[in-house]
Enzyme design. Structure first.
Site, mmCIF file in Angstrom:
data_model
loop_
_atom_site.group_PDB
_atom_site.id
_atom_site.type_symbol
_atom_site.label_atom_id
_atom_site.label_comp_id
_atom_site.label_asym_id
_atom_site.label_seq_id
_atom_site.Cartn_x
_atom_site.Cartn_y
_atom_site.Cartn_z
ATOM 1 C CB THR A 23 51.169 -19.072 1.134
ATOM 2 O OG1 THR A 23 51.730 -17.650 1.915
ATOM 3 C CG2 THR A 23 52.550 -19.874 0.774
ATOM 4 N N GLY A 24 50.970 -20.133 -1.884
ATOM 5 C CA GLY A 24 50.505 -21.529 -2.353
ATOM 6 C C GLY A 24 50.642 -21.134 -4.043
ATOM 7 C CB SER A 25 50.595 -23.328 -7.133
ATOM 8 O OG SER A 25 49.554 -24.003 -6.623
ATOM 9 N N GLY A 79 44.550 -19.339 -1.328
ATOM 10 C CA GLY A 79 44.116 -20.613 -1.864
ATOM 11 C C GLY A 79 43.692 -21.427 -0.491
ATOM 12 C CE LYS A 91 44.686 -20.429 3.804
ATOM 13 N NZ LYS A 91 45.560 -20.807 2.596
ATOM 14 N N GLY A 92 47.316 -25.090 4.770
ATOM 15 C CA GLY A 92 48.479 -25.272 5.210
ATOM 16 C C GLY A 92 49.339 -26.239 4.415
ATOM 17 C CD GLU A 100 48.150 -19.885 4.054
ATOM 18 O OE1 GLU A 100 48.739 -19.831 2.732
ATOM 19 O OE2 GLU A 100 47.946 -20.767 4.741
ATOM 20 C CE LYS A 118 43.933 -27.519 -4.159
ATOM 21 N NZ LYS A 118 44.473 -26.345 -3.993
HETATM 22 O O1 LIG Z 1 47.330 -23.178 2.690
HETATM 23 C C1 LIG Z 1 48.240 -23.013 2.000
HETATM 24 C C2 LIG Z 1 49.562 -22.646 2.271
HETATM 25 O O2 LIG Z 1 49.867 -22.784 3.641
HETATM 26 C C3 LIG Z 1 47.789 -22.900 0.356
HETATM 27 O O3 LIG Z 1 46.647 -21.670 0.356
HETATM 28 C C4 LIG Z 1 47.187 -24.168 0.135
HETATM 29 O O4 LIG Z 1 48.135 -25.280 0.188
HETATM 30 C C5 LIG Z 1 46.662 -24.259 -1.358
HETATM 31 O O5 LIG Z 1 47.867 -24.301 -2.193
HETATM 32 P P1 LIG Z 1 47.731 -24.427 -3.946
HETATM 33 O O6 LIG Z 1 47.155 -23.297 -4.291
HETATM 34 O O7 LIG Z 1 49.131 -24.537 -4.184
HETATM 35 O O8 LIG Z 1 46.914 -25.779 -4.044
#
Ligand SMILES: O=C(CO)[C@H](O)[C@H](O)COP(=O)(O)O
EC number: 5.3.1.6
Length: 226
Positions: A23-25, A79, A91-92, A100, A118
């Protein structure tokens, strides 16, 4: 950079795989690339880690199964909000940490995809998401504060909000974001958070990632645990 990381991760997806989908961008860039491969004939069965990811997969034609239908997976690609040198993760940020973590733990391998921003020396600058049961929220908050103080951590615990009140996870829980700033002993915090009854799960993923694909302006590199 997110697309570069997603492209590199796609190289690890093989025909017939049972795939956990994060999940996430960054994970969404992966879903878009995966969908192109699926329309070109790649056969995979995906297990999404959130309703949001499930919607995107369905929209783009990535075949989905539930985790109950596919309780053991070959690979999860997801991600992260923070990655340290030992591949410990926070994460989260997108609120999907519980699913996840369940999906990653059902997988033989987990590949993390992220951009250079990151990668951190010590986890904790990104607020640590702690998923809690709505029942007894005040009690759980006090227990987390006491635990943090015992471990020498301090910082606000903020109830995550959405446009229409408290943010609710796909599982119907709440999230307390812990602004610790620095988490020198992530293992101790992870273990002890799990012993608080109102804590459903937390965003520390330890010993879960097989490796990370980190993308920067010059391209994507593989990061192994030190
Ligand atoms: O843990 C997550 C969602 O619960 C995502 O993997 C994390 O927030 C990274 O997101 P992004 O790729 O948008 O930076």
């Amino acid at each position: 950079m997110k697309i570069k990381a997603a492209e590199a991760a796609l190289q690890h997806v093989e025909d017939g795989m049972r795939l956990g989908i994060g999940t996430g961008s960054t994970a969404e860039e992966f879903v878009r690339l995966l969908a192109e491969k699926v329309s070109g004939g790649l056969r995979v069965q995906g297990v999404p880690t959130s309703e949001r990811t499930a919607r995107l997969c369905l929209e783009l034609g990535v075949p989905l199964k539930s985790l109950d239908e596919l309780p053991e997976l070959d690979l999860t690609i997801d991600g992260a909000d923070e990655v340290d040198g030992a591949l410990r993760l926070v994460k989260g940020g997108g609120g999907a940490l519980l699913r996840e973590k369940i999906v990653a733990s059902a997988s033989s391998r987990m590949i993390v995809i992220a951009d250079e921003s990151k990668v951190v020396e010590t986890l904790g600058k990104f607020p640590l998401p702690i998923e809690v049961n709505p029942f007894g929220l005040a009690t759980t908050r006090i227990a987390i504060e006491k635990l943090a103080s015992k471990l020498g951590l301090s910082g606000d615990l903020k109830l995550r909000k959405s446009d229409d009140g408290a943010f609710t996870t796909d599982g119907g829980h709440l999230i307390l974001d812990a602004f610790f700033g620095r988490i020198p002993d992530a293992e101790a915090l992870a273990t002890q958070l799990n012993s608080i009854p109102g804590v459903v799960e937390h965003g520390l993923f330890i010993n879960m990632a097989s490796f990370a694909i980190i993308a920067g302006p010059a391209g994507a590199r593989t990061m192994q645990a030190k």
